[in-house]
Write an enzyme that holds these catalytic residues in place. Structure first.
Site, PDB file in Angstrom:
ATOM      1  N   SER A  24       0.845  -1.188   0.000  1.00 42.53           N
ATOM      2  CA  SER A  24       0.000   0.000   0.000  1.00 42.53           C
ATOM      3  C   SER A  24       0.888   1.248   0.000  1.00 42.53           C
ATOM      4  O   SER A  24       1.708   1.404  -0.898  1.00 42.53           O
ATOM      5  CB  SER A  24      -0.974  -0.038   1.170  1.00 42.53           C
ATOM      6  OG  SER A  24      -1.977   0.946   1.031  1.00 42.53           O
ATOM      7  N   GLU A  44      -9.162  -5.434  -4.265  1.00 40.86           N
ATOM      8  CA  GLU A  44      -8.542  -4.345  -3.508  1.00 40.86           C
ATOM      9  C   GLU A  44      -9.567  -3.384  -2.894  1.00 40.86           C
ATOM     10  O   GLU A  44      -9.453  -2.981  -1.742  1.00 40.86           O
ATOM     11  CB  GLU A  44      -7.604  -3.543  -4.422  1.00 40.86           C
ATOM     12  CG  GLU A  44      -6.394  -4.287  -4.946  1.00 40.86           C
ATOM     13  CD  GLU A  44      -5.232  -4.294  -3.966  1.00 40.86           C
ATOM     14  OE1 GLU A  44      -5.385  -3.787  -2.834  1.00 40.86           O
ATOM     15  OE2 GLU A  44      -4.167  -4.814  -4.337  1.00 40.86           O
ATOM     16  N   HIS A 100      -7.673  -5.472  -0.119  1.00 43.23           N
ATOM     17  CA  HIS A 100      -6.450  -4.711   0.100  1.00 43.23           C
ATOM     18  C   HIS A 100      -5.789  -5.140   1.406  1.00 43.23           C
ATOM     19  O   HIS A 100      -6.424  -5.143   2.464  1.00 43.23           O
ATOM     20  CB  HIS A 100      -6.793  -3.219   0.151  1.00 43.23           C
ATOM     21  CG  HIS A 100      -5.624  -2.305   0.176  1.00 43.23           C
ATOM     22  ND1 HIS A 100      -4.742  -2.187  -0.875  1.00 43.23           N
ATOM     23  CD2 HIS A 100      -5.171  -1.444   1.141  1.00 43.23           C
ATOM     24  CE1 HIS A 100      -3.825  -1.293  -0.573  1.00 43.23           C
ATOM     25  NE2 HIS A 100      -4.048  -0.843   0.642  1.00 43.23           N
TER      26      HIS A 100
END
Length: 516
Positions: free
Chosen positions: A197, A320, A421
């Site tokens: 990320s 995600e 995610h």
């Protein structure tokens, strides 16, 4: 794993002598200072290398984490302490020293550039050390406004400010690794920087940062928001929003250094929410393409094959965007209205580029239900498309391995989260039980998860050692080539798919777009 009494491991380095903790088969050194406290007059200034410690340092406890608003999605650890003086790192190594220097993996945590720390339980390096026999380093850096607010355009000789502070923190930590890691058994010539990320975004930024050359030799970027970076004009607008929110008059800018840190965090969160509300898909805080430390937009540099020529593993997760919808996060445009506004903003951001037609883009999602169409578009704009562009371009200058993490347990699919995610983190680190009340295994699936985790750790650590990640008995994982475009799909049974993203490339095209 509980700590147990044993002979304390000692590491004597140019930075000082550090006394750590001995665990079964692993030594850990916690809370090692790599920079002086970025407080007082050093707030919003470049980091300063820590002076060498004169006395032996007790490295048995994590250092403070960067100030932030508590986020229920992140387990920061029961003993986490917040303090602006947060520039510390941690080292895990095998307990049995060897004559041959070991590969080093340096972790940059995620958290939208605003949350997280290097000492989160999920980032305990024990399992990775067991899998690969290398050295693992996790790094704190400044986050939120303290690390990513760029006040440099307001600088005067009397009141100076610097920019790209978090990126400079990381560069300083990598210099620390180069100077000191051999004393922990690590090889300074085999350093892999990896992150997820925001941490993945920092990794792809480092690949486009000329001054990072020689500080690392391989890179792993998990779910990098590589295009979510902006120039000086946009950075100044965000800075003005922050100053207004914090009640700081531009005519008395020096007072910004006197703000209580709680007020800095409060203003950070107000701006963090306001910016994507005004421009869906836009981050308030991120590295800045300043024309100096970061000369050009990293995604464009890497797509053109002009990044630092180090081997790269890069990939994303299948679902995600579901995490952002579940958390009601302002960061991800998932509603139809937000998507429409984002398309309009894209035209403004790319005035000289022929954008793909709306019809062509929607054709990429043929068969996708309208209810989840926004999730797919948001996922691809934020993560998958930049990843594809980078894999394509960087493969011209260094070997690249592309993956997609598709695994989700039955419980996560039923909740509607899927392979969301950050879902791969527990598998990469081999820490499947660090989140309180985690529903992942409520309906079973533990044994397959353990096997997936073992395969991923073997692949990740083999890559860090200097080998190909194609080292398991599972699916063959060839390096990415623009002709075949093979992707490893990680699931209960791994598989390799040629041109997995063909529909996306056809709809969106191969030109790097500046997203809002």
């Amino acid at each position: 794993m509980s700590e147990q009494p044993a002979t304390a491991p000692i590491a004597t380095t140019p930075a000082g002598t550090f006394r750590g903790v001995s665990l079964p088969d692993v030594d850990v050194f916690k809370g090692i200072r790599y920079a002086e406290a970025p407080t007082g007059d050093r707030r919003w200034r470049d980091p300063v290398p820590a002076a060498a410690a004169v006395d032996e340092v007790d490295a048995t406890r994590f250092g403070p984490i960067a100030p932030q608003q508590t986020n229920p999605a992140l387990n920061l650890g029961a003993d986490a302490r917040q303090d602006e003086d947060c520039l510390f790192l941690n080292v895990w190594r095998p307990a049995d020293t060897v004559d041959t220097p070991l590969p080093v993996m340096v972790w940059l945590h995620g958290g939208a550039y605003t949350f997280g720390s290097s000492s989160q339980p999920i980032y305990d390096g024990t399992a990775l050390v067991h899998s690969g026999g290398g050295v693992v380093v996790t790094v704190n850096y400044r986050i939120g406004a303290l690390g990513f607010l760029d006040l440099s355009s307001f600088s005067t000789p009397d009141v100076p400010f610097d920019g790209n502070l978090a990126l400079k923190d990381i560069l300083l930590a990598l210099h620390w690794v180069q100077r000191n890691i051999d004393a922990f058994g690590g090889d300074p010539d085999r350093v892999t920087v990896f992150g997820e990320s925001a941490g993945g975004g920092l990794v792809t930024t480092l690949l486009a940062t000329p001054s990072a050359e020689g500080l690392f030799h391989r890179a792993i970027a998990e779910s990098s928001p590589a295009t979510s970076m902006y120039g000086p004009a946009r950075a100044r607008e965000v800075a003005q929003k922050f100053l207004h929110e914090a009640g700081v008059d531009a005519a008395a800018l020096a007072t910004v250094r006197d703000l209580p840190v709680d007020e800095v965090v409060r203003a950070t969160m107000a701006v963090f929410a306001a910016v994507p509300a005004e421009a869906p898909g836009t981050l308030a805080f991120a590295p800045v393409v300043d024309g100096d430390l970061v000369p050009e937009a990293p995604a464009s540099v890497l797509k053109a094959g002009r990044g630092l020529p180090v081997p790269l593993m890069i990939g994303t997760n299948r679902d995600e965007a579901s995490f952002f919808r579940f958390m009601k996060s302002p960061l991800m445009p998932v509603t139809e209205a937000d998507i429409e506004r984002m398309f309009a903003d894209m035209k403004a951001e790319n005035p000289e580029v022929e954008l793909p037609s709306r019809q062509a883009v929607l054709g990429s999602y043929e068969g996708v239900r309208q209810k989840v169409l926004g999730l797919g578009i948001a996922r691809d704009i934020a993560f998958r498309l930049p990843t594809i562009w980078i894999a394509e371009g960087h493969s011209a200058v260094a070997p690249v391995w592309l993956y997609r993490f598709d695994h989700a347990t039955r419980a996560m699919d039923l909740i509607g989260i899927g392979a969301t995610h950050g879902a791969e983190l527990a598998y990469v680190w081999g820490n499947l039980d660090t989140a309180p009340k985690d529903p992942t295994f409520w309906l079973g699936g533990r044994r397959p998860a353990e096997r997936i985790s073992e395969r991923m750790r073997v692949r990740w650590t083999a890559f860090a050692s200097g080998a190909s990640p194609d080292v398991t008995d599972a699916a063959h994982w060839p390096a990415y080539e623009p002709e075949a475009r093979e992707t490893l799909v990680i699931d209960t049974e791994d598989r390799t798919v040629a041109d997995l993203d063909a529909a996306l490339r056809a709809g969106w095209g191969d030109r790097v777009l500046a997203f809002p």
